[in-house]
Write a protein that holds these residues in place. Structure first.
Motif, mmCIF file in Angstrom:
data_model
loop_
_atom_site.group_PDB
_atom_site.id
_atom_site.type_symbol
_atom_site.label_atom_id
_atom_site.label_comp_id
_atom_site.label_asym_id
_atom_site.label_seq_id
_atom_site.Cartn_x
_atom_site.Cartn_y
_atom_site.Cartn_z
ATOM 1 N N SER A 69 -9.702 -47.663 -73.439
ATOM 2 C CA SER A 69 -10.656 -48.718 -74.204
ATOM 3 C C SER A 69 -11.101 -49.843 -73.347
ATOM 4 C CB SER A 69 -9.489 -49.169 -75.421
ATOM 5 O OG SER A 69 -8.159 -49.718 -74.708
ATOM 6 N N ASP A 70 -10.666 -49.991 -71.987
ATOM 7 C CA ASP A 70 -11.195 -51.107 -71.304
ATOM 8 C C ASP A 70 -12.312 -50.561 -70.323
ATOM 9 O OD1 ASP A 70 -10.008 -49.387 -69.403
ATOM 10 O OD2 ASP A 70 -8.598 -50.654 -68.450
ATOM 11 N N SER A 71 -12.598 -50.995 -69.417
ATOM 12 C CA SER A 71 -13.815 -50.806 -68.693
ATOM 13 C C SER A 71 -13.457 -49.756 -67.389
ATOM 14 C CB SER A 71 -14.552 -51.955 -67.880
ATOM 15 O OG SER A 71 -13.554 -52.554 -66.973
ATOM 16 N N SER A 72 -12.313 -48.978 -67.607
ATOM 17 C CA SER A 72 -11.984 -48.038 -66.573
ATOM 18 C C SER A 72 -13.248 -46.884 -66.222
ATOM 19 C CB SER A 72 -10.843 -47.024 -67.075
ATOM 20 O OG SER A 72 -9.703 -48.122 -67.210
ATOM 21 N N TRP A 73 -13.938 -46.485 -67.461
ATOM 22 C CA TRP A 73 -14.833 -45.478 -66.969
ATOM 23 C C TRP A 73 -15.958 -45.960 -66.201
ATOM 24 C CZ3 TRP A 73 -15.819 -40.736 -66.624
ATOM 25 C CH2 TRP A 73 -17.201 -40.225 -66.612
ATOM 26 N N SER A 74 -16.342 -47.337 -66.547
ATOM 27 C CA SER A 74 -17.504 -47.902 -65.724
ATOM 28 C C SER A 74 -17.097 -48.241 -64.345
ATOM 29 C CB SER A 74 -17.689 -49.251 -66.275
ATOM 30 O OG SER A 74 -18.474 -49.089 -67.554
ATOM 31 N N VAL A 75 -15.825 -48.579 -64.256
ATOM 32 C CA VAL A 75 -15.243 -48.686 -62.680
ATOM 33 C C VAL A 75 -15.319 -47.471 -62.048
ATOM 34 C CG1 VAL A 75 -13.233 -49.254 -61.399
ATOM 35 C CG2 VAL A 75 -14.023 -51.007 -63.420
ATOM 36 N N MET A 76 -14.767 -46.237 -62.672
ATOM 37 C CA MET A 76 -14.913 -45.027 -62.175
ATOM 38 C C MET A 76 -16.084 -44.388 -61.628
ATOM 39 S SD MET A 76 -12.097 -43.365 -64.843
ATOM 40 C CE MET A 76 -12.494 -41.901 -64.373
ATOM 41 N N CYS A 77 -17.135 -44.808 -62.584
ATOM 42 C CA CYS A 77 -18.639 -44.536 -62.137
ATOM 43 C C CYS A 77 -19.017 -45.347 -60.838
ATOM 44 C CB CYS A 77 -19.549 -44.635 -63.203
ATOM 45 S SG CYS A 77 -19.215 -43.523 -64.839
ATOM 46 N N ALA A 78 -18.588 -46.544 -60.758
ATOM 47 C CA ALA A 78 -18.960 -47.394 -59.552
ATOM 48 C C ALA A 78 -18.357 -46.882 -58.357
ATOM 49 C CB ALA A 78 -18.673 -48.866 -59.835
ATOM 50 N N GLU A 79 -17.043 -46.087 -58.414
ATOM 51 C CA GLU A 79 -16.212 -45.777 -57.271
ATOM 52 C C GLU A 79 -17.072 -44.462 -57.013
ATOM 53 O OE1 GLU A 79 -13.877 -47.085 -55.359
ATOM 54 O OE2 GLU A 79 -14.349 -48.788 -56.855
ATOM 55 N N ALA A 80 -17.732 -43.751 -57.881
ATOM 56 C CA ALA A 80 -18.141 -42.457 -57.421
ATOM 57 C C ALA A 80 -19.572 -42.606 -56.499
ATOM 58 C CB ALA A 80 -18.668 -41.691 -58.820
ATOM 59 N N VAL A 100 -6.335 -40.961 -65.978
ATOM 60 C CA VAL A 100 -6.557 -42.564 -66.033
ATOM 61 C C VAL A 100 -6.548 -43.099 -67.516
ATOM 62 C CG1 VAL A 100 -8.085 -44.313 -65.481
ATOM 63 C CG2 VAL A 100 -7.901 -42.425 -63.902
ATOM 64 N N TYR A 101 -5.603 -44.159 -67.940
ATOM 65 C CA TYR A 101 -5.816 -44.769 -69.020
ATOM 66 C C TYR A 101 -5.733 -46.150 -68.863
ATOM 67 C CZ TYR A 101 -4.844 -45.545 -74.039
ATOM 68 O OH TYR A 101 -5.027 -46.228 -75.327
ATOM 69 N N ASN A 102 -6.596 -47.041 -69.099
ATOM 70 C CA ASN A 102 -6.640 -48.348 -69.138
ATOM 71 C C ASN A 102 -6.169 -48.915 -67.629
ATOM 72 O OD1 ASN A 102 -7.648 -48.538 -71.930
ATOM 73 N ND2 ASN A 102 -5.758 -49.033 -72.832
ATOM 74 N N GLU A 103 -6.894 -48.210 -66.718
ATOM 75 C CA GLU A 103 -6.497 -48.837 -65.472
ATOM 76 C C GLU A 103 -7.749 -49.437 -64.594
ATOM 77 O OE1 GLU A 103 -3.401 -48.806 -64.511
ATOM 78 O OE2 GLU A 103 -1.993 -47.608 -65.805
ATOM 79 N N GLU A 104 -8.504 -50.157 -65.192
ATOM 80 C CA GLU A 104 -9.749 -50.707 -64.569
ATOM 81 C C GLU A 104 -9.266 -51.372 -63.248
ATOM 82 O OE1 GLU A 104 -11.173 -53.170 -67.655
ATOM 83 O OE2 GLU A 104 -9.656 -54.739 -67.561
ATOM 84 N N GLU A 105 -8.211 -52.041 -63.282
ATOM 85 C CA GLU A 105 -8.030 -52.988 -61.899
ATOM 86 C C GLU A 105 -7.275 -51.993 -60.931
ATOM 87 O OE1 GLU A 105 -6.529 -57.170 -63.419
ATOM 88 O OE2 GLU A 105 -5.447 -55.459 -64.193
ATOM 89 N N SER A 106 -6.773 -50.866 -61.161
ATOM 90 C CA SER A 106 -6.117 -50.077 -60.301
ATOM 91 C C SER A 106 -6.986 -49.070 -59.579
ATOM 92 C CB SER A 106 -4.960 -49.383 -60.978
ATOM 93 O OG SER A 106 -3.841 -50.125 -61.489
ATOM 94 N N VAL A 107 -8.058 -48.450 -60.214
ATOM 95 C CA VAL A 107 -8.980 -47.495 -60.043
ATOM 96 C C VAL A 107 -9.507 -47.768 -58.486
ATOM 97 C CG1 VAL A 107 -10.980 -46.168 -60.377
ATOM 98 C CG2 VAL A 107 -9.316 -46.492 -62.086
ATOM 99 N N PRO A 108 -9.944 -48.836 -58.217
ATOM 100 C CA PRO A 108 -10.783 -49.079 -57.008
ATOM 101 C C PRO A 108 -9.808 -48.910 -55.767
ATOM 102 C CG PRO A 108 -11.474 -50.714 -58.272
ATOM 103 C CD PRO A 108 -10.323 -49.974 -59.041
#
Length: 328
Positions: free
Chosen positions: A45-56, A10-18
């Protein structure tokens, strides 16, 4: 130990992850197999990590890996494979262009006795000039040089048996060459047409500069597959060819010198080579330096592998790892 590990860089895919997580769970859960979804944040560099943690917190079986910085797609894929434990490893991109619905078909193909099943984006939804055409040319070249002919080396959607993929070490941009490297260690390869969707979010991370890196890695793969255990066969041949060319040029210069002594220089246009040594020095310099740098590059690749593997040193650095509370 899980039956399946789905590895996604995952690299700068904050919208795609969910959407990606929901699609993977929907595709894999009905199979009745134990599974884990390994998402590797390659220094986004975007909020991908935060989104990933929310999905977890929402989905079971998620394992999150976060790099300290951006290392690239190959290290991210290598980290996901190394940190997973599934008997079968599935890889795909995070941009939703690969369709998780194709995972059951990949598994069914593996059940036919193959060690690797590579996706083929037969109806690829990308621009023709700057994406599809270069890819078609690259696939032909890679197939010719490696002896493993696939329609689509660049498709990230692939399935591997653990005992084969664990023998493949990845560096540079070599994730696209994994099928060829698997064949090198004795794996059997199959190709399967898969779906491909137009990008919905974000922008492509690929550029023309990546093509040159791929070409250099292809030279390395060819060298490793053909000459890694007998390098004298390639370096010796190069030395012989260069020696033959140098001897030929030296013979011409010597013959001209002899003829000029005896007053028979008409054949050589008034001493072209003797009076203009540039014509001798240039080809020798070109052959010597260009081939020398190629050889040094290949030797450096071998040295890099020795450095990393002898110390068990990875090509990435993990900052933190997070697992779902109810991970299986």
């Amino acid at each position: 130990m899980h039956d399946l590990s789905i590895v996604v860089p995952v690299y700068n895919e904050e919208e795609s992850v969910p959407h990606l997580c929901e699609a993977i769970v929907a595709a894999v859960k009905p199979l009745g197999k134990s599974y884990e979804i390994v998402l590797v944040d390659d220094g986004s560099s975007d909020s991908s990590w935060s989104v990933m943690c929310a999905e977890a917190k929402k989905h079971a079986h998620l394992k999150l890996i976060r790099f300290r910085r951006n290392f690239g797609q190959t290290p991210a894929m290598a980290a996901g494979i190394n940190e997973s434990d599934g008997n079968i490893v599935i890889t795909l991109d995070a941009d939703l262009q690969n369709d998780p619905k194709d995972i059951p078909a990949l598994l069914a193909k593996l059940d036919e006795g193959y060690d690797v099943v590579s996706g083929w984006r037969k109806n690829r939804q990308d621009a023709f000039i700057n994406r599809k055409l270069p890819s078609m040319i690259a696939n032909r070249i890679i197939g010719k040089m490696t002896g493993v002919s696939l329609h689509d080396y660049g498709c990230s959607l692939k399935a591997y048996r653990r005992e084969i993929i664990s023998q493949v070490h990845l560096y540079g941009e070599m994730h696209r060459f994994i099928p060829a490297l698997c064949r090198w260690v004795g794996g059997s390869i199959a190709e399967l047409p898969v779906s491909h969707h137009a990008r919905k979010f974000g922008k492509s991370k690929y550029g023309i500069s990546r093509t040159f890196r791929v070409v250099l890695d292809l030279l390395t793969v060819k060298f490793l597959m053909s000459y890694s255990t007998r390098p004298i066969q390639v370096f010796g041949k190069i030395g012989l060819y260069c020696g033959a060319i140098a001897a030929l040029l030296l013979g011409i210069v010597g013959l001209e010198a002899v003829c000029s002594i005896f007053g028979s220089s008409a054949w050589f246009g008034e001493g072209l080579l003797v009076k203009r040594p540039f014509w001798v020095v240039t080809p020798l310099m070109f052959l010597g330096f260009s081939l020398q740098f190629i050889v040094l590059g290949l030797m450096a690749e071998l040295t890099t592998r020795t450095y990393h593997e002898s110390q068990n040193k990875q090509i990435y650095s993990i900052k933190e790892t997070v697992c779902s509370d109810n991970a299986g």
